[in-house]
Design a protein around this motif. Structure first.
Motif, PDB file in Angstrom:
ATOM      1  N   GLU A 149       8.581  13.457  -9.260  1.00 38.34           N
ATOM      2  CA  GLU A 149       8.364  14.830  -8.788  1.00 38.34           C
ATOM      3  C   GLU A 149       6.961  15.339  -9.070  1.00 38.34           C
ATOM      4  O   GLU A 149       6.483  16.262  -8.415  1.00 38.34           O
ATOM      5  N   SER A 150       6.294  14.746 -10.070  1.00 42.08           N
ATOM      6  CA  SER A 150       4.902  15.133 -10.339  1.00 42.08           C
ATOM      7  C   SER A 150       3.923  14.295  -9.521  1.00 42.08           C
ATOM      8  O   SER A 150       2.719  14.361  -9.751  1.00 42.08           O
ATOM      9  N   GLU A 151       4.471  13.490  -8.566  1.00 42.88           N
ATOM     10  CA  GLU A 151       3.690  12.607  -7.687  1.00 42.88           C
ATOM     11  C   GLU A 151       2.996  11.486  -8.454  1.00 42.88           C
ATOM     12  O   GLU A 151       1.969  10.952  -8.023  1.00 42.88           O
ATOM     13  N   LYS A 152       3.554  11.112  -9.607  1.00 42.96           N
ATOM     14  CA  LYS A 152       3.065   9.948 -10.346  1.00 42.96           C
ATOM     15  C   LYS A 152       3.516   8.670  -9.646  1.00 42.96           C
ATOM     16  O   LYS A 152       4.680   8.525  -9.287  1.00 42.96           O
ATOM     17  N   HIS A 153       2.583   7.721  -9.447  1.00 42.89           N
ATOM     18  CA  HIS A 153       2.896   6.454  -8.802  1.00 42.89           C
ATOM     19  C   HIS A 153       3.265   5.400  -9.845  1.00 42.89           C
ATOM     20  O   HIS A 153       2.549   5.248 -10.851  1.00 42.89           O
ATOM     21  N   THR A 154       4.344   4.680  -9.598  1.00 38.61           N
ATOM     22  CA  THR A 154       4.715   3.555 -10.450  1.00 38.61           C
ATOM     23  C   THR A 154       5.195   2.402  -9.573  1.00 38.61           C
ATOM     24  O   THR A 154       5.575   2.600  -8.410  1.00 38.61           O
ATOM     25  N   PHE A 155       5.159   1.195 -10.124  1.00 41.53           N
ATOM     26  CA  PHE A 155       5.703   0.004  -9.449  1.00 41.53           C
ATOM     27  C   PHE A 155       6.454  -0.778 -10.524  1.00 41.53           C
ATOM     28  O   PHE A 155       5.965  -1.781 -11.045  1.00 41.53           O
ATOM     29  N   PRO A 156       7.647  -0.292 -10.913  1.00 44.35           N
ATOM     30  CA  PRO A 156       8.315  -0.798 -12.120  1.00 44.35           C
ATOM     31  C   PRO A 156       8.562  -2.302 -12.122  1.00 44.35           C
ATOM     32  O   PRO A 156       8.386  -2.953 -13.159  1.00 44.35           O
TER      33      PRO A 156
ATOM     34  N   VAL B 149       0.852  -1.197   0.000  1.00 44.14           N
ATOM     35  CA  VAL B 149       0.000   0.000   0.000  1.00 44.14           C
ATOM     36  C   VAL B 149       0.884   1.242   0.000  1.00 44.14           C
ATOM     37  O   VAL B 149       1.931   1.268   0.662  1.00 44.14           O
ATOM     38  N   ILE B 150       0.487   2.269  -0.727  1.00 45.68           N
ATOM     39  CA  ILE B 150       1.138   3.570  -0.619  1.00 45.68           C
ATOM     40  C   ILE B 150       0.060   4.618  -0.366  1.00 45.68           C
ATOM     41  O   ILE B 150      -1.032   4.553  -0.938  1.00 45.68           O
ATOM     42  N   THR B 151       0.362   5.562   0.534  1.00 47.71           N
ATOM     43  CA  THR B 151      -0.587   6.627   0.854  1.00 47.71           C
ATOM     44  C   THR B 151      -0.380   7.804  -0.099  1.00 47.71           C
ATOM     45  O   THR B 151       0.576   7.836  -0.876  1.00 47.71           O
ATOM     46  N   HIS B 152      -1.266   8.772  -0.009  1.00 50.34           N
ATOM     47  CA  HIS B 152      -1.027  10.049  -0.683  1.00 50.34           C
ATOM     48  C   HIS B 152       0.131  10.781   0.013  1.00 50.34           C
ATOM     49  O   HIS B 152       0.462  10.495   1.168  1.00 50.34           O
ATOM     50  N   THR B 153       0.723  11.740  -0.691  1.00 43.73           N
ATOM     51  CA  THR B 153       1.780  12.576  -0.114  1.00 43.73           C
ATOM     52  C   THR B 153       1.141  13.663   0.748  1.00 43.73           C
ATOM     53  O   THR B 153       0.279  14.403   0.273  1.00 43.73           O
ATOM     54  N   GLN B 154       1.571  13.729   2.024  1.00 43.74           N
ATOM     55  CA  GLN B 154       0.960  14.642   2.991  1.00 43.74           C
ATOM     56  C   GLN B 154       1.996  15.051   4.034  1.00 43.74           C
ATOM     57  O   GLN B 154       3.005  14.364   4.218  1.00 43.74           O
TER      58      GLN B 154
ATOM     59  N   VAL C 281       7.282   3.026   5.485  1.00 44.94           N
ATOM     60  CA  VAL C 281       8.510   3.798   5.250  1.00 44.94           C
ATOM     61  C   VAL C 281       8.213   4.954   4.297  1.00 44.94           C
ATOM     62  O   VAL C 281       7.535   4.775   3.275  1.00 44.94           O
ATOM     63  N   ALA C 282       8.730   6.138   4.657  1.00 39.18           N
ATOM     64  CA  ALA C 282       8.511   7.323   3.832  1.00 39.18           C
ATOM     65  C   ALA C 282       9.141   7.161   2.454  1.00 39.18           C
ATOM     66  O   ALA C 282      10.193   6.537   2.307  1.00 39.18           O
ATOM     67  N   ILE C 283       8.513   7.736   1.461  1.00 40.27           N
ATOM     68  CA  ILE C 283       9.062   7.736   0.107  1.00 40.27           C
ATOM     69  C   ILE C 283      10.176   8.778  -0.003  1.00 40.27           C
ATOM     70  O   ILE C 283      11.217   8.528  -0.618  1.00 40.27           O
ATOM     71  N   GLU C 284       9.951   9.943   0.601  1.00 41.69           N
ATOM     72  CA  GLU C 284      10.931  11.027   0.518  1.00 41.69           C
ATOM     73  C   GLU C 284      11.880  10.991   1.719  1.00 41.69           C
ATOM     74  O   GLU C 284      11.444  10.720   2.845  1.00 41.69           O
ATOM     75  N   PRO C 285      13.167  11.287   1.536  1.00 35.65           N
ATOM     76  CA  PRO C 285      14.087  11.375   2.676  1.00 35.65           C
ATOM     77  C   PRO C 285      13.660  12.481   3.637  1.00 35.65           C
ATOM     78  O   PRO C 285      13.043  13.466   3.220  1.00 35.65           O
TER      79      PRO C 285
ATOM     80  N   LYS D 249       7.403   3.678  -6.524  1.00 41.25           N
ATOM     81  CA  LYS D 249       8.200   4.875  -6.803  1.00 41.25           C
ATOM     82  C   LYS D 249       7.239   6.042  -7.024  1.00 41.25           C
ATOM     83  O   LYS D 249       6.157   5.860  -7.604  1.00 41.25           O
ATOM     84  N   VAL D 250       7.656   7.229  -6.596  1.00 38.43           N
ATOM     85  CA  VAL D 250       6.863   8.450  -6.817  1.00 38.43           C
ATOM     86  C   VAL D 250       7.788   9.500  -7.398  1.00 38.43           C
ATOM     87  O   VAL D 250       8.828   9.823  -6.788  1.00 38.43           O
TER      88      VAL D 250
END
Length: 315
Positions: A242-249, A7-12, A135-139, A239-240
């Motif tokens: 900079e435009s907050e596009k979600h991918t799971f390559p 699961v991934i949440t929205h960026t907040q 775990v956060a996506i962004e550092p 992966k997210v």
């Protein structure tokens, strides 16, 4: 049959507790990955919120949070019982007790519930619902903000002066995996169906003394329903950009290359909405189940799992 999901949440904005200075603030919990630190949310916080959500949805739960104590506190209605309480069934328990205490507990259960309950009681049960750190996506960027608590006047006061409060903040999405062995869930198909729907509606996994509203419900989700014993892909693979596009390559490319069986995968939410038309069409030809809404995906999976669990074993 096994169910694996990420699961991934929205960026907040995300924050934890706060203090009056750098010395007494309670910081965001972090782990190091590569050269950077990333904020994390514990599985215990997730499971506590999930218990509350299960209770709201009408399932019997043994443990609840007591909010008006001088310290963090929970209360159990009864000794743990996986047949009577959904939270005990899915999340297990451990009672640390020596020989004398064990004998006393068993005697209490015998008096309260009878010999049969005492015979099947165990002091430990593993969690059927497997999960891990979110775990956060962004550092973590060492962002800090200050807010002000006012001087207290009136019939009571716990602050003689106005205080400047110090809070660490991270603006990020979080991803976390969970897994279920459906054979473990077979005694309670209805509870399992509700559990999956609850994950789509989970709320109150919050920090900052529970003042914050951080929506932990899925913005995107990848699920695999399979007879394999392991997920077969990196369960922290979102992966997210900079435009907050979600991918799971790994999963999407694996399905395209026939390394992963498309018919076992269910993709939902922003991940699907962000697919380009060509990729979406290619995944559909591989029989991948695509949903633009995560809650609808989880409801359909819940129905499918219920049908499986109420069918003869192995079908």
């Amino acid at each position: 049959m096994n169910l694996f999901a990420t699961v991934i949440t929205h960026t907040q904005p995300s924050s934890n507790y706060r203090g009056e200075s750098a010395e007494n603030r309670t910081v965001i919990q972090k782990i190091t990955k590569g050269r950077y630190e990333y904020a994390v949310i514990s599985p215990e916080a997730f499971k506590n919120a999930l218990r509350d959500t299960l209770a709201i949805l009408g399932l019997p739960c043994n443990r609840k949070r007591i909010h008006d104590e001088e310290q963090l506190a929970v209360e159990f209605q009864d000794y743990n019982d996986a047949e009577a309480y959904a939270d005990d069934f899915f999340m297990g328990w451990m009672i640390a007790a020596g020989k004398n205490d064990r004998n006393k507990i068993l005697e209490d259960i015998r008096k309260e519930h009878g010999e049969e309950r005492a015979k099947r009681f165990t002091f430990k049960r593993d969690s059927i619902l497997r999960t891990n750190l979110a775990v956060a996506i962004e550092p973590y960027r060492y962002d800090t903000i200050f807010t002000q608590s006012p001087k207290m006047l009136g019939p009571w006061s716990n602050a003689e002066n106005s205080q400047l409060l110090h809070r660490e903040v991270s603006y990020t999405a979080y991803q976390y995996p969970f897994a279920l062995n459906l054979e473990d869930c077979r005694p309670h198909p209805d509870w399992t169906s509700t559990l999956l729907q609850a994950i789509g509606q989970i709320t109150d996994v919050s920090g900052n003394h529970a003042r914050s509203y951080f929506d932990m419900s899925p913005a995107s989700i990848v699920m695999r329903l399979t007879r394999k014993l392991a997920a077969g892909y990196h369960t922290y693979g979102f992966k997210v950009d900079e435009s907050e596009k979600h991918t799971f390559p790994e999963v999407i490319q694996g399905i395209k290359n026939n390394d992963l069986p498309g018919e076992e995968f269910y993709l939902g939410g922003k991940l699907v909405n962000d697919l380009d038309a060509e990729t979406k069409k290619e995944l559909e030809t591989k029989n991948v189940h695509l949903y633009t809404n995560c809650q609808i995906l989880l409801e359909h999976i819940a129905e499918q799992v219920y049908q499986y669990l109420t069918s003869p074993k192995g079908e």
